[in-house]
Design an enzyme around this catalytic site. Sequence first.
Site, PDB file in Angstrom:
ATOM      1  N   LYS A   1      66.214  55.274 -33.003  1.00 30.54           N
ATOM      2  CA  LYS A   1      66.345  56.526 -32.234  1.00 30.54           C
ATOM      3  C   LYS A   1      65.003  57.248 -32.132  1.00 30.54           C
ATOM      4  O   LYS A   1      64.741  57.932 -31.148  1.00 30.54           O
ATOM      5  CB  LYS A   1      67.419  57.435 -32.840  1.00 30.54           C
ATOM      6  CG  LYS A   1      68.803  56.802 -32.805  1.00 30.54           C
ATOM      7  CD  LYS A   1      69.825  57.562 -31.984  1.00 30.54           C
ATOM      8  CE  LYS A   1      70.933  56.613 -31.573  1.00 30.54           C
ATOM      9  NZ  LYS A   1      72.218  57.163 -31.342  1.00 30.54           N
TER      10      LYS A   1
ATOM     11  N   LYS B   1      73.718  45.951 -27.623  1.00 31.03           N
ATOM     12  CA  LYS B   1      75.111  46.401 -27.693  1.00 31.03           C
ATOM     13  C   LYS B   1      75.411  47.426 -26.586  1.00 31.03           C
ATOM     14  O   LYS B   1      74.521  48.168 -26.173  1.00 31.03           O
ATOM     15  CB  LYS B   1      75.436  46.930 -29.097  1.00 31.03           C
ATOM     16  CG  LYS B   1      75.347  48.406 -29.277  1.00 31.03           C
ATOM     17  CD  LYS B   1      75.950  48.881 -30.581  1.00 31.03           C
ATOM     18  CE  LYS B   1      75.721  50.384 -30.608  1.00 31.03           C
ATOM     19  NZ  LYS B   1      76.620  51.167 -31.366  1.00 31.03           N
TER      20      LYS B   1
ATOM     21  N   LYS C   1      77.160  54.226 -25.417  1.00 27.73           N
ATOM     22  CA  LYS C   1      77.504  55.330 -24.512  1.00 27.73           C
ATOM     23  C   LYS C   1      76.279  56.103 -24.052  1.00 27.73           C
ATOM     24  O   LYS C   1      76.334  56.814 -23.066  1.00 27.73           O
ATOM     25  CB  LYS C   1      78.582  56.244 -25.106  1.00 27.73           C
ATOM     26  CG  LYS C   1      78.258  56.925 -26.407  1.00 27.73           C
ATOM     27  CD  LYS C   1      79.418  57.863 -26.768  1.00 27.73           C
ATOM     28  CE  LYS C   1      79.927  57.656 -28.176  1.00 27.73           C
ATOM     29  NZ  LYS C   1      78.949  57.939 -29.215  1.00 27.73           N
TER      30      LYS C   1
HETATM   31  P1  ATP Z   1      75.213  56.071 -29.132  1.00 32.53           P
HETATM   32  O1  ATP Z   1      74.914  55.404 -27.820  1.00 32.53           O
HETATM   33  O2  ATP Z   1      75.189  57.554 -29.071  1.00 32.53           O
HETATM   34  O3  ATP Z   1      74.428  55.515 -30.286  1.00 32.53           O
HETATM   35  P2  ATP Z   1      77.516  54.426 -29.504  1.00 32.53           P
HETATM   36  O4  ATP Z   1      78.180  54.122 -28.203  1.00 32.53           O
HETATM   37  O5  ATP Z   1      76.660  53.356 -30.080  1.00 32.53           O
HETATM   38  O6  ATP Z   1      76.716  55.765 -29.423  1.00 32.53           O
HETATM   39  P3  ATP Z   1      78.784  55.564 -31.866  1.00 32.53           P
HETATM   40  O7  ATP Z   1      79.213  56.960 -31.672  1.00 32.53           O
HETATM   41  O8  ATP Z   1      77.532  55.322 -32.641  1.00 32.53           O
HETATM   42  O9  ATP Z   1      78.701  54.812 -30.452  1.00 32.53           O
HETATM   43  O10 ATP Z   1      79.936  54.718 -32.511  1.00 32.53           O
HETATM   44  C1  ATP Z   1      81.289  55.074 -32.561  1.00 32.53           C
HETATM   45  C2  ATP Z   1      82.072  53.881 -33.057  1.00 32.53           C
HETATM   46  O11 ATP Z   1      82.148  52.868 -32.038  1.00 32.53           O
HETATM   47  C3  ATP Z   1      81.452  53.198 -34.280  1.00 32.53           C
HETATM   48  O12 ATP Z   1      82.471  52.801 -35.159  1.00 32.53           O
HETATM   49  C4  ATP Z   1      80.738  52.008 -33.691  1.00 32.53           C
HETATM   50  O13 ATP Z   1      80.564  50.972 -34.619  1.00 32.53           O
HETATM   51  C5  ATP Z   1      81.665  51.628 -32.541  1.00 32.53           C
HETATM   52  N1  ATP Z   1      80.918  50.989 -31.461  1.00 32.53           N
HETATM   53  C6  ATP Z   1      79.934  51.542 -30.719  1.00 32.53           C
HETATM   54  N2  ATP Z   1      79.474  50.691 -29.803  1.00 32.53           N
HETATM   55  C7  ATP Z   1      80.165  49.530 -29.966  1.00 32.53           C
HETATM   56  C8  ATP Z   1      80.143  48.256 -29.306  1.00 32.53           C
HETATM   57  N3  ATP Z   1      79.318  48.017 -28.329  1.00 32.53           N
HETATM   58  N4  ATP Z   1      81.002  47.319 -29.729  1.00 32.53           N
HETATM   59  C9  ATP Z   1      81.861  47.554 -30.728  1.00 32.53           C
HETATM   60  N5  ATP Z   1      81.940  48.741 -31.396  1.00 32.53           N
HETATM   61  C10 ATP Z   1      81.103  49.720 -31.026  1.00 32.53           C
END
Ligand code: ATP
Length: 335
Positions: free
Chosen positions: A115, A197, A200
């Site tokens: 980040k 991955k 969002k």
């Molecule tokens: P950001 O983009 O803000 O880092 P993010 O989409 O990666 O957010 P988080 O809020 O960090 O999401 O994660 C929320 C939950 O969703 C966590 O348990 C994380 O492991 C799961 N998660 C996030 N992205 C994925 C993905 N691509 N596949 C499976 N699980 C996911």
Amino acid sequence: MEKERKVLYSGMQATGRLTIGNYIGALKNWVNLNEEYDCFFGVMDLHSLTVRQNPKEFRDNARLIYTQYVAAGLDPKKNCIYFQSHVPTHAELGWILDCFTYMGELNRMTQFKDKSAKHADNINAGLFTYPALMAADILLYQADLVPIGADQKQHLEICRDVAMRFNSIYGDVFTIPEGFFGKVGARIMSLADPTKKMSKSDENVNATIYLVDDRDTIIRKFKKAVTDSDACVRYDVENKPGVSNLIDIYSVITGKSKEDTEKEFEGKGYGDFKLAVGEAVADALDPLHKKVDELLSDRTYIDECIKENAEKAYYVSSKTLRKVHKKLGLTERIR
Ligand code: ATP
Ligand code: LTN
């Protein structure tokens, strides 16, 4: 004292709109856990402040995430679902745990490194101490289990280390939590770059299927998904990451195995396959859309749940915080 039921804690940041990655990897698997555990699910809005947010979008996203938790099947009368910022004990214990977390431990966090690289103009102290606040979230509820994705393993390790450190000085104050990792679909990849991955906060909207996307948008995005020139629907993460990701999504959503999926599309082109994946995802999200619309049309039910659950979370977490204050030797409040 032995607890009757184990406590489970998890949450998501309110950094944007939820994706099918969040849904498949987390939310979908949380439904019905309340039958076995006392469940707490937070909308982690304080954590989201580590990245600059537009206030209006932030407020709307956070409310939408709460609503999507409920629409996906988490019953707010049986699960304690709340906004982190509504429960002041989080920030309070977060500060205390800052004082029990070492710079060296925080320096090793890959999320901090990633980040910081992404937001080089805003490498703030909150981003650095993020794991101490996350430890507070979990420890306040004496959680036994924490369902998280593999990307959050390091943070849970710090939480456990800090809890053990605290307990070794002050006696048994905190339950030491265990991670709870899902099996299938643990990692959904970006449609634009299947080695990354799905996230969002990705700037490329075609990389990500949001839970709010309508049918046409979903199908269009899947049609554009990056694959390869092999024209064969076969699972091979190393050599065919794009196709493998689509197989993963299709299998989780339809409940079919990877092998059956390969057979189903034998001899068919990527066009047919991508359309089928898009349609399956759109079908699966359709009831969720309807439920979200229904919940958004009358704010009173969700408002009542937000209020009741914040009170419950405050009540439960205050017990732990009072104990921590006492152990630390902070002067007792006169009421
Ligand atoms: P950001 O983009 O803000 O880092 P993010 O989409 O990666 O957010 P988080 O809020 O960090 O999401 O994660 C929320 C939950 O969703 C966590 O348990 C994380 O492991 C799961 N998660 C996030 N992205 C994925 C993905 N691509 N596949 C499976 N699980 C996911
Ligand atoms: N860091 C997590 C969100 C999060 C969390 C938590 C998850 C904040 N506090 C406590 C589980 C338990 C994330 O980015 N997924």
